[in-house]
Design a protein around this motif. Structure first.
Motif, PDB file in Angstrom:
ATOM      1  N   ASN A 147       0.781  -1.095   0.117  1.00 14.63           N
ATOM      2  CA  ASN A 147      -0.002   0.027  -0.026  1.00 14.63           C
ATOM      3  C   ASN A 147       0.945   1.302   0.026  1.00 14.63           C
ATOM      4  O   ASN A 147       0.539   2.262  -0.782  1.00 14.63           O
ATOM      5  CB  ASN A 147      -0.989  -0.159   1.172  1.00 14.63           C
ATOM      6  CG  ASN A 147      -2.093  -1.162   1.073  1.00 14.63           C
ATOM      7  OD1 ASN A 147      -2.427  -1.433  -0.128  1.00 14.63           O
ATOM      8  ND2 ASN A 147      -2.334  -1.530   2.302  1.00 14.63           N
ATOM      9  N   ARG A 150       2.367   2.171  -3.328  1.00 18.78           N
ATOM     10  CA  ARG A 150       1.427   2.635  -4.327  1.00 18.78           C
ATOM     11  C   ARG A 150       1.349   4.182  -4.077  1.00 18.78           C
ATOM     12  O   ARG A 150       1.381   4.953  -4.775  1.00 18.78           O
ATOM     13  CB  ARG A 150       0.318   1.941  -4.293  1.00 18.78           C
ATOM     14  CG  ARG A 150       0.200   0.605  -4.846  1.00 18.78           C
ATOM     15  CD  ARG A 150      -1.370   0.046  -4.986  1.00 18.78           C
ATOM     16  NE  ARG A 150      -1.691  -0.082  -3.725  1.00 18.78           N
ATOM     17  CZ  ARG A 150      -1.735  -1.555  -3.191  1.00 18.78           C
ATOM     18  NH1 ARG A 150      -1.116  -2.687  -4.129  1.00 18.78           N
ATOM     19  NH2 ARG A 150      -2.033  -1.887  -2.114  1.00 18.78           N
ATOM     20  N   GLU A 151       1.369   4.456  -2.727  1.00 17.74           N
ATOM     21  CA  GLU A 151       1.201   5.872  -2.289  1.00 17.74           C
ATOM     22  C   GLU A 151       2.414   6.897  -2.718  1.00 17.74           C
ATOM     23  O   GLU A 151       2.426   7.729  -3.392  1.00 17.74           O
ATOM     24  CB  GLU A 151       0.930   5.991  -0.877  1.00 17.74           C
ATOM     25  CG  GLU A 151      -0.328   5.676  -0.343  1.00 17.74           C
ATOM     26  CD  GLU A 151      -0.449   5.271   1.128  1.00 17.74           C
ATOM     27  OE1 GLU A 151       0.769   5.802   1.984  1.00 17.74           O
ATOM     28  OE2 GLU A 151      -1.299   4.985   1.721  1.00 17.74           O
ATOM     29  N   ASP A 154       2.350   7.328  -6.480  1.00 18.63           N
ATOM     30  CA  ASP A 154       1.409   8.643  -6.683  1.00 18.63           C
ATOM     31  C   ASP A 154       1.995   9.746  -6.525  1.00 18.63           C
ATOM     32  O   ASP A 154       2.096  11.068  -7.310  1.00 18.63           O
ATOM     33  CB  ASP A 154      -0.053   8.271  -5.880  1.00 18.63           C
ATOM     34  CG  ASP A 154      -0.815   7.258  -6.282  1.00 18.63           C
ATOM     35  OD1 ASP A 154      -0.470   7.038  -7.389  1.00 18.63           O
ATOM     36  OD2 ASP A 154      -1.499   6.826  -5.629  1.00 18.63           O
ATOM     37  N   ARG A 178      10.653  -1.452  -6.183  1.00 19.35           N
ATOM     38  CA  ARG A 178       9.319  -1.879  -6.232  1.00 19.35           C
ATOM     39  C   ARG A 178       9.521  -3.147  -7.012  1.00 19.35           C
ATOM     40  O   ARG A 178       8.569  -3.965  -6.521  1.00 19.35           O
ATOM     41  CB  ARG A 178       8.497  -0.916  -7.106  1.00 19.35           C
ATOM     42  CG  ARG A 178       8.249   0.655  -6.496  1.00 19.35           C
ATOM     43  CD  ARG A 178       7.507   1.623  -7.400  1.00 19.35           C
ATOM     44  NE  ARG A 178       6.237   0.893  -7.933  1.00 19.35           N
ATOM     45  CZ  ARG A 178       5.772   0.874  -9.120  1.00 19.35           C
ATOM     46  NH1 ARG A 178       6.515   1.199 -10.242  1.00 19.35           N
ATOM     47  NH2 ARG A 178       4.519   0.419  -9.583  1.00 19.35           N
TER      48      ARG A 178
END
Length: 409
Positions: A147, A150-151, A154, A178
């Protein structure tokens, strides 16, 4: 001829505008109207140009346009003003437009500095994102880590680019982190999947065995086996979610069936044991009445009869066992103590030794008495005192020996 501060209309209707150098330039003709109408037509064109220049000044000074857009607009409007077919102070409009050039240059430098500042801040921010991503990639927090990555992605996308070399280098590090984390995470969950499948096989076997034991009435061994099965269940780890709960219900249901039946049987047994305890309490009343012992043989005979009935009475509740057994043992010990004391007193060997001791002491006393009589006849006072003391000491021993011998008689 009709004149204007910045233009005039010739007799043939030709309209001229004065330039900043004082020369005239023809801007067109208006033959169908009066000179005033002709001047009005061309001065209105000037007013439109002046309005456009004023609007551009406002937008440029307010930084509504980018420096490049502003420069292009200034250049376009200036070309329109220089060759405009209009009557008015066109030179002042050109001057105003030219004055916007330094403003645009300042804005360009300001934007350049701002971009540099944003790039520096973006670089710091991206370096922080990369560092955090690399830290996550080394960890094992598979849910929160995914999670958070992913933040971070962004956040990366929202940041402005920096110089290409630095941006590409940081992106490679970020992307590598990643990718590494994703591969390790997939590997972890694949391994977990294998373990859960293996656990499912084990737990299916345990549930099946538990169900086979559910109706057993061999309470002790079966309860022990259920404990072993529970240890194996815990050691097996979780099975897949879609079967874990169902398997547990089977396993737990079998346990509940067995232990429920055992508890019911124990409850029934406890009732029986409680009745046995009442019988033994009555036997204890009989047994405890034998103490203190006055007739050893009668007490032993009564105790043998009580012991037989005690055994025949059967088991008692666990919480009463120590109390009841302690009381009966106390009576037994009291009878045994009297028996041992009687044996000690009638022991032939000890009695013989006590009698022998009395005989020897009596003989010794006779000899001392004879010596004492002789010393008195001889008038030896010193010898008399010694023999009298010796005689008194031996007499005390003799009295003790006689009492001991009497105990064995």
């Amino acid at each position: 001829m009709t004149s204007h501060p910045w233009g005039r209309v010739a007799d043939d209707g030709t309209v001229f505008v004065k330039t900043a150098s004082g020369d005239e330039r023809s801007v067109g003709q208006y033959p169908e109207g009066t000179p005033d109408e002709a001047l009005k037509f061309f001065t209105e064109r000037y007013d439109a140009l002046e309005f456009e220049v004023g609007l551009l000044e406002q937008r440029v000074k307010a930084a509504k346009l980018s420096p490049d857009e502003a420069a292009t607009s200034i250049r376009t409007v200036r070309e329109q003003v220089v060759d405009a077919n209009a009557v008015g102070d066109l030179g002042s409009l050109v001057t105003r437009l030219d004055a916007l050039g330094p403003v645009v240059d300042q804005q360009r430098e300001a934007r350049k500095a701002e971009r540099a500042q944003r790039a520096a801040e973006s670089k710091v921010a991206k370096e922080a994102l990369v560092a955090e991503a690399e830290e996550i990639a080394q960890g094992n927090d598979w849910r929160a880590g995914a999670n958070r990555l992913r933040e971070l992605l962004d956040q990366w996308k929202a940041l402005p680019r920096i110089d290409r070399a630095s941006d590409d280098a940081l992106w490679r590090r970020f992307s590598t982190a990643r990718t590494s984390y994703t591969r390790r995470r997939k590997s972890h969950f694949a391994e977990q999947h294998e373990k859960r499948d293996a656990s499912r096989v084990v737990k299916e076997r345990l549930a099946k065995e538990a169900e086979a034991l559910a109706d057993s009435r061999d309470w002790g061994p079966t309860a022990g086996r259920f404990r072993d099965l529970m240890k194996q269940w815990k050691a097996a780890g979780p099975a897949p979610r879609d079967v874990e709960e169902a398997l547990w219900k089977r396993f737990r249901g079998a346990q509940d069936t067995f232990f429920g039946a055992r508890d019911a049987a124990n409850a029934e047994q406890e009732k029986e044991f409680a009745a046995n305890a009442e019988v033994k309490e009555k036997l204890l009343v009989e047994a405890e009445a034998l103490v203190p012992v006055t007739d050893l043989d009668a007490a032993k005979a009564a105790m043998r009869d009580i012991a037989e009935r005690w055994e025949a009475a059967g088991k008692v509740p666990r919480d009463r066992m120590k109390e009841l057994e302690g009381r009966i043992r106390k009576v037994e010990q009291a009878i045994r103590g009297v028996e041992e004391e009687q044996w000690r007193r009638t022991d032939p060997e000890k009695s013989a030794r006590a009698g022998d001791m009395v005989s020897k002491l009596e003989a010794a006393l006779a000899e001392i008495q004879a010596d004492l009589d002789a010393a008195r006849r001889a008038g030896d006072e010193k010898r008399v005192r010694e023999l009298e003391e010796n005689l008194a000491s031996r007499q005390a021993f003799l009295d003790m020996a006689k009492r001991a011998a009497a105990d064995f008689s």
